[in-house]
Design an enzyme around this catalytic site. Structure first.
Site, PDB file in Angstrom:
ATOM      1  N   VAL A 173      33.887  27.222  -7.264  1.00 41.63           N
ATOM      2  CA  VAL A 173      34.080  26.631  -5.937  1.00 41.63           C
ATOM      3  C   VAL A 173      35.401  25.886  -5.955  1.00 41.63           C
ATOM      4  O   VAL A 173      35.825  25.353  -6.973  1.00 41.63           O
ATOM      5  CB  VAL A 173      32.919  25.690  -5.520  1.00 41.63           C
ATOM      6  CG1 VAL A 173      31.655  26.475  -5.227  1.00 41.63           C
ATOM      7  CG2 VAL A 173      32.648  24.628  -6.555  1.00 41.63           C
ATOM      8  N   SER A 174      36.069  25.893  -4.805  1.00 39.51           N
ATOM      9  CA  SER A 174      37.425  25.356  -4.729  1.00 39.51           C
ATOM     10  C   SER A 174      37.498  23.843  -4.678  1.00 39.51           C
ATOM     11  O   SER A 174      38.474  23.256  -5.128  1.00 39.51           O
ATOM     12  CB  SER A 174      38.139  25.930  -3.510  1.00 39.51           C
ATOM     13  OG  SER A 174      38.180  27.331  -3.613  1.00 39.51           O
ATOM     14  N   THR A 175      36.507  23.215  -4.101  1.00 40.56           N
ATOM     15  CA  THR A 175      36.543  21.748  -4.003  1.00 40.56           C
ATOM     16  C   THR A 175      35.322  21.163  -4.686  1.00 40.56           C
ATOM     17  O   THR A 175      34.281  21.811  -4.793  1.00 40.56           O
ATOM     18  CB  THR A 175      36.573  21.281  -2.527  1.00 40.56           C
ATOM     19  OG1 THR A 175      35.370  21.712  -1.881  1.00 40.56           O
ATOM     20  CG2 THR A 175      37.783  21.844  -1.794  1.00 40.56           C
TER      21      THR A 175
END
Length: 182
Positions: free
Chosen positions: A8-10
């Site tokens: 996941v990016s964040t």
């Protein structure tokens, strides 16, 4: 052995959806990266997953975009693990390198990635040529102006060491020598 990779990016996003899908697909080990963009080269979870893979294993991701930063990068990763005898599968996309159809899709993707790189290269060269025709100077700006070069030359001729002159103009001695040589 089925090995999963999720990202996941964040840091406020959750890995639950990807983990659940990978577990349902039969993954016995899942490596993750949290809060790391796909565009980042340094992804410790992916590095651990790739290092863990052995011939006959299958790397599984929930979606293709979880693995590579670009189509070219994705194809490179899949080709690299394929050379090691490792298969690849995406749960949300029709790619499974254990089947002839999955390998075909991968080869089509590789051809598209190569085409994309070629187009990008052509566009870059055309843009640079157009800029040159408009009289634009390309590349990094010189560290020293012509006035500074003249002043530096005079200081050295007056007996100052090149090292001290370089420090005075906040450049490396090699940069000073290059400028003086022009």
């Amino acid at each position: 052995m089925l090995i999963g990779y999720a990202r996941v990016s964040t840091s406020d996003q959750k890995l639950n959806l990807q983990r659940d899908a990978l577990k349902a697909a039969g993954c016995t080990r899942i490596f993750t990266d949290r809060g790391i963009s796909g565009a980042t080269n340094q992804r410790p979870g992916l590095a651990r997953a790739l290092a863990f893979l052995k011939p006959g294993y299958t790397l599984i991701v929930w979606k293709l975009d979880r693995l590579g930063r670009s189509l070219a990068h994705l194809v490179q990763i899949v080709a690299d693990i394929g050379k090691r005898g490792v298969h690849f599968r995406s749960l949300s996309d029709p790619i499974d390198t254990e089947s002839a159809g999955g390998r075909l899709v991968l080869h089509i993707m590789a051809a598209l990635a190569e085409f994309e790189r070629s187009l990008n290269s052509e566009r870059t060269r055309a843009g640079l040529a157009a800029a040159k025709r408009r009289g634009r100077k390309l590349g990094r700006r010189p560290s020293l102006t012509p006035k500074q070069i003249t002043r530096a030359r005079r200081l050295i001729e007056a007996g100052q060491s090149p090292q001290k002159v370089a420090v005075r103009f906040s450049v490396a001695r090699s940069t000073l020598y290059l400028a003086l040589g022009r």
